[in-house]
Motif scaffolding. Sequence first.
Motif, mmCIF file in Angstrom:
data_model
loop_
_atom_site.group_PDB
_atom_site.id
_atom_site.type_symbol
_atom_site.label_atom_id
_atom_site.label_comp_id
_atom_site.label_asym_id
_atom_site.label_seq_id
_atom_site.Cartn_x
_atom_site.Cartn_y
_atom_site.Cartn_z
ATOM 1 N N GLU A 72 0.585 -90.071 33.506
ATOM 2 C CA GLU A 72 0.816 -91.179 34.434
ATOM 3 C C GLU A 72 1.634 -92.299 33.790
ATOM 4 O O GLU A 72 2.478 -92.911 34.425
ATOM 5 C CB GLU A 72 -0.527 -91.744 34.927
ATOM 6 C CG GLU A 72 -1.372 -90.750 35.700
ATOM 7 C CD GLU A 72 -0.786 -90.432 37.056
ATOM 8 O OE1 GLU A 72 -0.234 -91.337 37.709
ATOM 9 O OE2 GLU A 72 -0.870 -89.250 37.448
ATOM 10 N N GLU A 73 1.378 -92.554 32.530
ATOM 11 C CA GLU A 73 2.057 -93.620 31.799
ATOM 12 C C GLU A 73 3.319 -93.068 31.129
ATOM 13 O O GLU A 73 3.373 -91.886 30.783
ATOM 14 C CB GLU A 73 1.125 -94.203 30.732
ATOM 15 C CG GLU A 73 -0.161 -94.786 31.273
ATOM 16 C CD GLU A 73 0.089 -95.990 32.167
ATOM 17 O OE1 GLU A 73 0.963 -96.811 31.830
ATOM 18 O OE2 GLU A 73 -0.593 -96.099 33.203
ATOM 19 N N PRO A 74 4.316 -93.917 30.900
ATOM 20 C CA PRO A 74 5.513 -93.457 30.182
ATOM 21 C C PRO A 74 5.134 -92.888 28.805
ATOM 22 O O PRO A 74 4.248 -93.406 28.129
ATOM 23 C CB PRO A 74 6.352 -94.728 30.032
ATOM 24 C CG PRO A 74 5.879 -95.624 31.134
ATOM 25 C CD PRO A 74 4.423 -95.309 31.317
ATOM 26 N N TYR A 75 5.799 -91.821 28.435
ATOM 27 C CA TYR A 75 5.623 -91.164 27.130
ATOM 28 C C TYR A 75 4.219 -90.576 26.923
ATOM 29 O O TYR A 75 3.811 -90.332 25.803
ATOM 30 C CB TYR A 75 5.963 -92.104 25.966
ATOM 31 C CG TYR A 75 7.317 -92.734 26.111
ATOM 32 C CD1 TYR A 75 8.464 -91.979 25.901
ATOM 33 C CD2 TYR A 75 7.437 -94.067 26.477
ATOM 34 C CE1 TYR A 75 9.716 -92.549 26.057
ATOM 35 C CE2 TYR A 75 8.687 -94.645 26.634
ATOM 36 C CZ TYR A 75 9.829 -93.885 26.423
ATOM 37 O OH TYR A 75 11.058 -94.448 26.579
ATOM 38 N N SER A 76 3.488 -90.350 28.001
ATOM 39 C CA SER A 76 2.163 -89.746 27.871
ATOM 40 C C SER A 76 2.187 -88.334 28.459
ATOM 41 O O SER A 76 3.082 -87.977 29.221
ATOM 42 C CB SER A 76 1.098 -90.594 28.576
ATOM 43 O OG SER A 76 1.289 -90.560 29.980
ATOM 44 N N SER A 77 1.208 -87.560 28.081
ATOM 45 C CA SER A 77 1.127 -86.191 28.595
ATOM 46 C C SER A 77 -0.321 -85.819 28.852
ATOM 47 O O SER A 77 -1.249 -86.443 28.339
ATOM 48 C CB SER A 77 1.752 -85.213 27.604
ATOM 49 O OG SER A 77 1.064 -85.240 26.382
ATOM 50 N N ASN A 78 -0.501 -84.790 29.663
ATOM 51 C CA ASN A 78 -1.820 -84.251 29.974
ATOM 52 C C ASN A 78 -1.863 -82.794 29.545
ATOM 53 O O ASN A 78 -0.886 -82.054 29.754
ATOM 54 C CB ASN A 78 -2.109 -84.335 31.476
ATOM 55 C CG ASN A 78 -2.122 -85.750 31.989
ATOM 56 O OD1 ASN A 78 -2.669 -86.642 31.359
ATOM 57 N ND2 ASN A 78 -1.508 -85.962 33.136
#
Length: 127
Positions: A72-78
């Motif tokens: 959801e946030e920039p530069y983040s991953s799930n």
Amino acid sequence: MSSLNPATVGSRTVVAKVEDFPPGSMVVVPVGKFGVGVYNIDGKLSAIANYCPHRGGPMCVGQLTGETTAGEEPYSSNFSRENEFIKCPWHGWEFELESGQAAAANVKVRSYEVVVEDDYVILLGVA
């Protein structure tokens, strides 16, 4: 696990007793041209050819992994679907175990239907 001695009749290959495939296990069955990896991931059986369509690597020697998607946030991953993908040991291409579909390309590794009948694991469609 007992040693495998698969029996093929037509397009059906009886692999072994279902008790020989506890959750988390994988075995390469010596059928077809390159063998077929049969996986038990949390009680769900899947099977793929032991051959990467990219450069012919021994797919089933690869590491199980999951799916990484944008967060959801920039530069983040799930990270999700743990152990539902396999990474080719040669070049890192990832494929979904159930369908054989590559995660990042329009290519597939051959997958096979697996059924359980009378406590035996059976591969369908292996020639």
